[in-house]
Design an enzyme around this catalytic site. Structure first.
Site, PDB file in Angstrom:
ATOM      1  N   ASP A  55       4.183  -1.083 -16.016  1.00  0.00           N
ATOM      2  CA  ASP A  55       3.887  -1.139 -14.584  1.00  0.00           C
ATOM      3  C   ASP A  55       3.404   0.236 -14.167  1.00  0.00           C
ATOM      4  OD1 ASP A  55       4.861  -3.686 -14.668  1.00  0.00           O
ATOM      5  OD2 ASP A  55       6.781  -3.234 -13.703  1.00  0.00           O
TER       6      ASP A  55
ATOM      7  N   ASP B 290       6.936 -16.384 -12.285  1.00  0.00           N
ATOM      8  CA  ASP B 290       8.065 -15.504 -11.985  1.00  0.00           C
ATOM      9  C   ASP B 290       9.262 -16.391 -11.695  1.00  0.00           C
ATOM     10  OD1 ASP B 290       6.235 -13.543 -12.208  1.00  0.00           O
ATOM     11  OD2 ASP B 290       6.373 -12.794 -10.159  1.00  0.00           O
TER      12      ASP B 290
END
Lengths: 208, 252
Positions: free
Chosen positions: B130, B11
């Site tokens: 998601d 990330d």
């Protein structure tokens, strides 16, 4: 020595350029071009290809004189050419992705969708698979049988003359993943994305 | 035989590697190019960069990181975060990404997936979903790092992105992300059973057994993990050797 990667707007060729640049460092001149004058003067040609068979052929055909130049290079002059992924598939007579499309016809055969056995096998065939070497190929020098290569494709090349097959991989059936006929080479897998083993194959091609 | 892939995910925020706990608290931990190289040398099957704040920030930073990484890592590189236009995809691919992962833009308009896969080929289009559990056996799609509810059923959406040409699905359980309590295996199972494209499991991995469950019980083709590799709890090689010892085929 001059090695040329044919840039015919076939999609993403950055990885091919990066890997060949890494291997070519200090050894050969690497060019990335669609300029037919430069292509014909090269010692070796790399023909990448991403996306669909039809789209790649359309792009190749849209550049004036390119197909004839490549033909003169590989068929008349018999200089080494390496097709990668759709670059290999385009060597066939015909492909069936999107719609029936005429290929270059330099290695007789067809390109059809992998039989996923009613959903038993997911498509695209994405990831690392082992290659089973079927015959000695110059680009497999020092490459062990069952080495892992990176694949990403849904269509497979089925050559008429099985003697051109240099390696297969197992995914729903024995898929042809590498061919060699005289000076013409092709890999369905991506040597440029296949870590050190892939770079070795590129090195073998450059050293031919 | 096709191997199950292990994909470390980095990330990235402001050009630095971070890993959020449930996407909130961020902890700075390293240079992305160096990290990617370590992973690729360590046997990662692919590398994934997720630009977690790309929606609001200059895209040039991530493009530069991709460019530098692609010159040193010769395994596939996937980049996601803030991919909203064809131009975004073009820029990332030209910088050296092999695949891009589309999230919010796909939810907003699934025809963007179609347009992108037609233009660049399905092989480089990953759709990141998601999902959060809303009731028994029901999951809903969320966007903006789990902040926005969409009302869209995750299973239906997965089928839709497949129809529209996605080459892979990166499935993150928002309930599990950052918890280290394991992938949401039920969610994985229902999505892998209802689609015919590879699914990458994400969100919640804390042990190597979780990876085993994601692949064997959930049917995932690949497992994505961040913190367990990032903070050195496990090495990629260890994960592979462990899976191999349990008869899960991996590239060793």
């Amino acid at each position: 020595m001059n090695v040329t990667i044919v840039d015919y707007q076939s999609g993403n060729i950055s990885s091919v350029i990066n890997s060949f640049t890494e291997v070519a460092k200090g050894k050969v001149n690497l060019k990335v071009t669609s300029d037919i004058k430069k292509i014909i003067k090269s010692d070796k040609i790399v023909l990448p290809g991403q996306g669909s068979f039809k789209r790649c052929l359309d792009s190749l055909n849209s550049i004036n004189g390119l197909v004839d130049t490549l033909k003169e290079f590989a068929i008349t002059n018999k200089k080494p050419l390496l097709g990668i992924c759709v670059g290999l598939q385009m060597l066939a007579d015909v492909g069936y992705e999107e719609e029936e499309t005429k290929g270059l016809g330099w290695i007789s055969g067809k390109v059809s969708k992998i039989d996923n056995q009613n959903g038993k096998f997911k498509l695209p065939h994405i990831g690392w698979n082992e290659i089973e070497i079927q015959k000695e190929s110059k680009i497999f020098k020092d490459i062990k049988n069952k080495s892992h290569m990176y694949f990403v494709h849904s269509y497979e090349f089925i050559p008429k003359d099985k003697s051109v097959i240099s390696a297969t991989t197992d995914y729903s059936s024995k898929i042809v993943c590498s061919v060699e006929r005289d000076n013409i080479f092709g890999t369905q897998f991506h040597p440029e994305k296949s870590d050190k083993t892939g770079l070795k194959i590129i090195d073998n091609f450059i050293k031919l | 035989m096709l191997k199950n892939r292990i994909i470390p995910c980095l990330d990235v925020k402001n050009g630095r590697v971070v890993k959020g706990i449930n996407f909130v608290e961020l902890k700075d931990a390293g240079d992305p190019v160096e990290q990617a190289k370590i992973y690729s040398d360590g046997g990662a099957d692919e590398i994934c960069f997720l630009d977690i704040t790309a929606s609001n920030e200059n895209r040039e930073t991530i493009i530069d990181i991709v460019r530098k990484t692609a010159k040193e890592c010769f395994v596939p590189l996937t980049v996601g975060g803030g991919v909203r236009t064809i131009q975004n995809i073009t820029d990332l691919l030209l910088a050296g990404a092999d695949k891009v992962s589309i999230n919010t833009a796909a939810v907003k308009d699934v025809s963007f997936v179609k347009e992108a896969s037609k233009k660049f080929g399905s092989q480089c289009i990953v759709v990141a979903i998601d999902a959060k559990k809303v009731s028994d056996n029901k999951w809903e799609v969320f966007t903006h790092g789990g902040r926005n509810k969409t009302g869209i059923d995750a299973v239906e959406f997965a089928k839709q992105v497949e129809t529209n040409g996605a080459g892979e699905i990166l499935l993150t359980s928002m309930d599990r992300d950052g918890t280290k309590s394991g992938y949401d295996v039920d969610l994985l199972k229902v999505i892998t059973d209802s689609t015919n494209i590879p699914v990458i499991a994400s969100g919640g991995v804390g042990t190597l057994d979780h990876m085993y469950d994601g692949i064997v019980k959930g049917g995932a083709s690949a497992v994505l993990a961040a913190s367990i590799f990032h903070y050195g709890e496990y090495k990629i090689k260890e994960a592979k050797e462990y899976l191999n010892s349990k008869n899960v085929s991996v590239r060793l």
